[in-house]
Design an enzyme around this catalytic site. Structure first.
Site, PDB file in Angstrom:
ATOM      1  N   ILE A  59     -18.591  42.683   4.931  1.00 21.33           N
ATOM      2  CA  ILE A  59     -17.627  43.401   4.091  1.00 21.33           C
ATOM      3  C   ILE A  59     -18.354  43.660   2.783  1.00 21.33           C
ATOM      4  O   ILE A  59     -18.992  42.767   2.226  1.00 21.33           O
ATOM      5  CB  ILE A  59     -16.322  42.589   3.893  1.00 21.33           C
ATOM      6  CG1 ILE A  59     -15.360  43.291   2.922  1.00 21.33           C
ATOM      7  CG2 ILE A  59     -16.577  41.164   3.425  1.00 21.33           C
ATOM      8  CD1 ILE A  59     -13.963  42.617   2.849  1.00 21.33           C
ATOM      9  N   SER A  60     -18.302  44.900   2.296  1.00 18.82           N
ATOM     10  CA  SER A  60     -19.091  45.279   1.126  1.00 18.82           C
ATOM     11  C   SER A  60     -18.641  44.541  -0.130  1.00 18.82           C
ATOM     12  O   SER A  60     -17.501  44.084  -0.233  1.00 18.82           O
ATOM     13  CB  SER A  60     -18.969  46.792   0.882  1.00 18.82           C
ATOM     14  OG  SER A  60     -19.277  47.515   2.043  1.00 18.82           O
ATOM     15  N   GLN A  61     -19.553  44.481  -1.085  1.00 17.78           N
ATOM     16  CA  GLN A  61     -19.266  43.919  -2.411  1.00 17.78           C
ATOM     17  C   GLN A  61     -18.195  44.779  -3.090  1.00 17.78           C
ATOM     18  O   GLN A  61     -18.272  46.012  -3.064  1.00 17.78           O
ATOM     19  CB  GLN A  61     -20.570  43.963  -3.204  1.00 17.78           C
ATOM     20  CG  GLN A  61     -20.484  43.447  -4.604  1.00 17.78           C
ATOM     21  CD  GLN A  61     -21.753  43.767  -5.389  1.00 17.78           C
ATOM     22  OE1 GLN A  61     -22.727  44.307  -4.848  1.00 17.78           O
ATOM     23  NE2 GLN A  61     -21.734  43.452  -6.664  1.00 17.78           N
TER      24      GLN A  61
END
Ligand code: SAH
Length: 231
Positions: A59-61
């Site tokens: 899951i992206s930053q």
């Protein structure tokens, strides 16, 4: 865990790092990131870091989600295509900003998890598809905005074809120098204008759909298939 102190801290950090769009900050504030991370990482759900999810993906930053969403320049009437549903977090943030989100994922397991999360949040304006995102979603094209959340070797031609005139695409692309950069593409009456934004690190955009969903990891990036470039 709904951690209101964590949420406030994250929003302050995003502002501090230059995210200004109030609609984007509000959408992030209202999207419970803890619902999109694995149990083992719930305590870090509101940290400004990428976290592992199933199938060897991430899951992206939050900063990158905010940065990309701000650069998409969304408006409430927009129809947006996302490639790389992953946890569903980016799609859920977008769903609060635009009319309809179409999101494509190549891992069935991730897509099913994401769909359950959308249902739990009552987000009914997200359509999902299990497919290789290199081909886009021709039946629903053209799109006002396209966001790609896996790094492409080149900008897939089908996605350029499906970007409406006046449309904007944000996509991480491999460079010859061994890193990736976020590229913003605007479809103008005169063609596609490209702007290089920032260096980034995304999981690779892979070809095809895994046949066996019990396969825990993706093949290494060098097995990516060739794709035509344009723009
Ligand atoms: N947007 C996601 C982050 C995704 S990580 C989130 O908010 O959590 C990138 C995702 O892209 C992974 O789930 C990976 O499986 C997916 N992906 C990689 N190549 C793809 C392709 N060709 N088509 C569709 N999805 C792809």
């Amino acid at each position: 865990m709904s951690d209101s102190a964590g949420i406030v801290r994250l929003i302050m950090e995003l502002r501090h790092h230059g995210i200004q769009d109030r609609r984007v900050l509000e959408a992030i504030e209202k999207t419970p990131r803890d619902l999109f991370v694995e149990d083992a990482f719930k305590a870090h759900a509101w940290d400004d870091t990428a976290l592992p999810i199933s199938c060897g993906q991430t899951i992206s930053q939050p900063y990158i989600v905010a940065f990309m969403t701000e650069h998409l320049e969304t408006a409430p009437q927009h129809r947006v295509l996302e490639i790389g549903t992953g946890s569903g977090y980016q799609a859920a943030v977008l769903a609060r900003l635009v009319r309809r989100v179409f999101t494509i994922e190549r891992h069935r397991h991730l897509l099913e998890q994401a769909r359950r999360r959308f249902a739990m949040l009552g987000l009914t304006n997200i359509e999902t598809r299990l497919a290789d995102g290199h081909k886009g979603w021709p039946e629903a094209a053209p799109f006002d905005r396209i966001i790609v959340t896996a790094a492409a070797a080149r900008v897939p031609e089908a996605l350029l074809d499906q970007l409406a005139e006046g449309g904007v695409m944000v996509i991480p692309v491999d460079t010859p120098h061994g890193y990736q950069e976020l590229v913003k593409i605007r479809h103008t009456p005169h063609g596609f204008e490209r702007e290089r934004l920032i260096p980034v690190r995304f999981v690779p955009m892979l070809s095809g759909v895994p046949r066996r969903e019990d396969a825990p990891e993706d093949p290494p990036p060098e097995r990516r298939g060739p794709h035509k470039e344009r723009g």
